[in-house]
Design an enzyme around this catalytic site. Sequence first.
Site, PDB file in Angstrom:
ATOM      1  N   ARG A 477       0.828  -1.199   0.000  1.00  0.00           N
ATOM      2  CA  ARG A 477       0.000   0.000   0.000  1.00  0.00           C
ATOM      3  C   ARG A 477       0.873   1.264   0.000  1.00  0.00           C
ATOM      4  NH1 ARG A 477      -1.998  -1.718   5.893  1.00  0.00           N
ATOM      5  NH2 ARG A 477      -0.427  -0.702   7.200  1.00  0.00           N
ATOM      6  N   GLU A 479       2.528   3.011   1.872  1.00  0.00           N
ATOM      7  CA  GLU A 479       3.211   3.097   3.161  1.00  0.00           C
ATOM      8  C   GLU A 479       4.610   2.532   2.992  1.00  0.00           C
ATOM      9  OE1 GLU A 479       2.275   2.225   7.870  1.00  0.00           O
ATOM     10  OE2 GLU A 479       0.752   1.868   6.343  1.00  0.00           O
ATOM     11  N   ASP A 486       7.820  -2.670  14.404  1.00  0.00           N
ATOM     12  CA  ASP A 486       7.778  -3.937  13.684  1.00  0.00           C
ATOM     13  C   ASP A 486       9.162  -4.579  13.652  1.00  0.00           C
ATOM     14  OD1 ASP A 486       5.738  -2.007  12.787  1.00  0.00           O
ATOM     15  OD2 ASP A 486       5.033  -3.613  11.500  1.00  0.00           O
ATOM     16  N   TRP A 539       8.644   1.159  20.014  1.00  0.00           N
ATOM     17  CA  TRP A 539       8.995   1.636  18.677  1.00  0.00           C
ATOM     18  C   TRP A 539      10.367   2.317  18.728  1.00  0.00           C
ATOM     19  CZ3 TRP A 539       4.333  -0.198  19.363  1.00  0.00           C
ATOM     20  CH2 TRP A 539       3.580  -0.635  18.270  1.00  0.00           C
ATOM     21  N   GLU A 755      -1.155  -8.478   8.973  1.00  0.00           N
ATOM     22  CA  GLU A 755      -1.043  -7.346   9.884  1.00  0.00           C
ATOM     23  C   GLU A 755      -1.958  -7.500  11.091  1.00  0.00           C
ATOM     24  OE1 GLU A 755      -1.235  -2.468   9.673  1.00  0.00           O
ATOM     25  OE2 GLU A 755      -2.130  -3.648   8.062  1.00  0.00           O
ATOM     26  N   HIS A 776       2.921  -8.713   6.689  1.00  0.00           N
ATOM     27  CA  HIS A 776       3.266  -7.813   7.788  1.00  0.00           C
ATOM     28  C   HIS A 776       3.872  -8.683   8.870  1.00  0.00           C
ATOM     29  CE1 HIS A 776       1.924  -3.555   8.529  1.00  0.00           C
ATOM     30  NE2 HIS A 776       2.384  -3.828   9.736  1.00  0.00           N
TER      31      HIS A 776
END
Length: 893
Positions: A477, A479, A486, A539, A755, A776
């Site tokens: 997509r 992105e 991740d 993150w 995802e 994902h």
Amino acid sequence: MKLKIIFLFCFLMANAVFAQLKLQYLTTENLKNPIGIDAERPRFAWQLISDKKNVKQTAYEIQVKNGKKEVWSSGKVNASSSIFNAYQGEKLPSNTLITWQVRAWDNQGQTSEWTSANFQTALNKGDWKAKWISSGFVNDTVNGVVPMFRKSFESKKKIVNATAFVTARGLYEIQLNGKRVGDAFLTPGWTSYNKHLQYQAYDVTSLMTSGKNAIGATLGSGWYRTRLAWLHQQNIYGKETALLFQLELTYSDGSKESVISDNSWKVAESDIRFAEIYDGEVIDALKRTANWASIAFNDTNWKNAVEKNFPTDYLNASINEPIKKHETFKPVKVFKATNGETILDFGQYLVGWITLSAQGKSGDKITLSHFEMMDKFGNPYFANLRSAKAQATYILSGNGKDFFEPRFTFFGFRYVRVEGVDGKINPEDFTAYALYSDMEQTGNFETSNALVNQLQKNIQWGQKGNFLDVPTDCPQRDERLGWTGDAEVFSRTASYNFNANQFFVKWLKDVTADQFPNGAVPHVIPNVLNDGPSQAAGWGDAGIIIPYNVYVAFGDKQVLETQYETMKKSVEYIHKVAKNDLWNTGFQFADWLSYRVDDSKGMIGMKSAITDNYLVAQCFYAYSVQLMINTGKILGKTEDVQTYEKLLGRVKTQFQNEYMTASGKLISETQTAYILALQFDMLPETLRPQALERLVENIKSYNYHLTTGFLGTPFLNPVLSRFGRNDVAYKLLLQDTYPSWLYPIKTHGATTIWERWDSMKPDSTFQDPGMTSFNHYAYGAVGDWMYRNIAGIDTKEFDGAGYKEIIIKPQIGGGLTYAKGSLKTNYGVVASAWKIANGKLTWEVEIPANTTATLTFPTQKISSITENGTKQSVGSDGTMGLGSGKYTFVMEL
């Protein structure tokens, strides 16, 4: 008698030769015979091979030569180190082929022969003579034509060596005398371009001719100026693409010459009329210029390139493996969708592109639209691509068969809609190529359960599809970004599947480059979101967790040394924004995409599993501080260790004050809350058993389904196994209804990790198309538990990191009758395979030379353990220390 003596002598000599210690797999900076090494003190590694058991290196000697001249010798070094041994001589000259050789001594009285390898040094920063060149075309924009450049030159002497050094602000492809240079794609890759730009080096000696030569180059927008993310930002790094090319020639008489990019190069429009990361590529065969990169081509009508005053002082030689083509696929099925559209199914979700051979009328247009899933009505599902077109459009010449292949884009897909082909589709005209960074596959894993085996394949394909120079979240997509969360949850699994050492080290350079002045690490690296200078738990601390995981998996201490200040600044940022050591401020992703009732209403009557954002943050605060303690000990940072040990105590106390009752109950009664509290030792030791019980009861209340999100899932099964509930961990792994790891496989035939747990729901409808990816890898982090617990392969940390000191501790369960795993480490292959038959368990173990292992036997009947029929002396705790070799144990269950 004389014949017998001669025979015995020959037999003994043959065995002595066979038993000779050998060295193999020599690497420089983790690469085999690399070209373009700019490390001032490159590090050397090798593996010992011997048919004997319990072999250890006792000494080694390295010699380094420039031609016939020895430039450094280590002398005989009494040490067992066979990885990351640094060159200690004078600075090596640039663009020079260096040969090194090594020999080793072992504890069995054997000395290896000299074994050699080579590497070629890169350019020094002052050696760049080339000028940045751009097309100067008005229509050379993000949505415009791809320019092609060429340069003719003549060499009047015999060439003995030719090395091309190339990079671009954008993406490049190079030809020399009409032949493609190298087998890398999407070069120079994606970095924080304005701070860190890599160049590649190519040995092009075999492509050169004495006399006339021609260089050709095409230049795509790539990540440099293509729109990135959903904000439709373009030209993030700059509006003009540019090429930097320098060819260094060495002649037989010893003289040298440079051919550089400058305004003498010619430029014209190519047949690639559009190339963009999200939207795809348009190639017009009517615009093709035959043999434009060949010697004989006349470029009189081409324009001169435009020199640009872009800097070169931030250039570095590429340190990681480039993106290359790997597996190929033909359509397994050609069919009509319910709406009448023609669909190709390649049987596997992959990331890359499709080549096409097609014939038709001049100007005919064929469009390939790439997508992930068919919907429940039998039609292609495009909605989750958001604004990404993900199309390859080809315009035919009308002159026989045309061949098309994209070069400056990529797609995430299993299915392709074909438009514009007259008549019946011939599957042989279409070939799909998987593209990903050329990391060596190192891990293999298999069990007696077919669904678990497919899960392993899905985990690996998820990594392949998202490790295109940057660890992206998804490949399809609008992105495809380097999300830090991740990457960190998957980093340990990733390092089992593939040798991801250099891949991560390169990306971590951009973590440092994009770290905010206040120490916060952005949500994505390279940072194209332009968010404020804040850091989210799970993150931003990828800047701490990933370097540590790389060290543990590969024994690469230098990554900790290099990243230490970045790691320290990240923790200090948290310390500053926390209130009295309680991190309860700022934006948090928390346990991203954990189960919510409205995800799939009424599936199994479950309640939402939302964990308090700041409870999660406090746990990861403790995790980061603990890793700083560990790193400080490894690097000898005594004062920092003491500071962080005190801080860790305060962080855990604040967790208990804020999120735990006196009886040990947490304010969030979720799986993730108890998992993180147990994983990071946030609870007093006396309260951990009841926390475990609460976790298990929670899992039972969901009928043995998980409800965790991105941050809870990686630690779910490890916590259960660590605290003695391997039975529950296996039930979760083998659960095959929603939500679970096996649900997408059993219900929907998934070939990658999704995802969301219900990206496609049990009724075959889709989750929110605004955020539903079918490739994902985050939930694939369970692979780490599978390898370390089912196969049982693990490594000690600190001095034993990188599988120097191996742990092999399989935990049997789940009704599996066999499991086997193997891992190519820097020392060689570690393997563990167990099989249950006739009430007995057979366990085969392989330990590489120059390592030791601690085995924990998967049986309570220790006295029954034999190896080659001989009873084994095993400790009362079921453990045994072993040296290198292959072993087969048999035991009663």
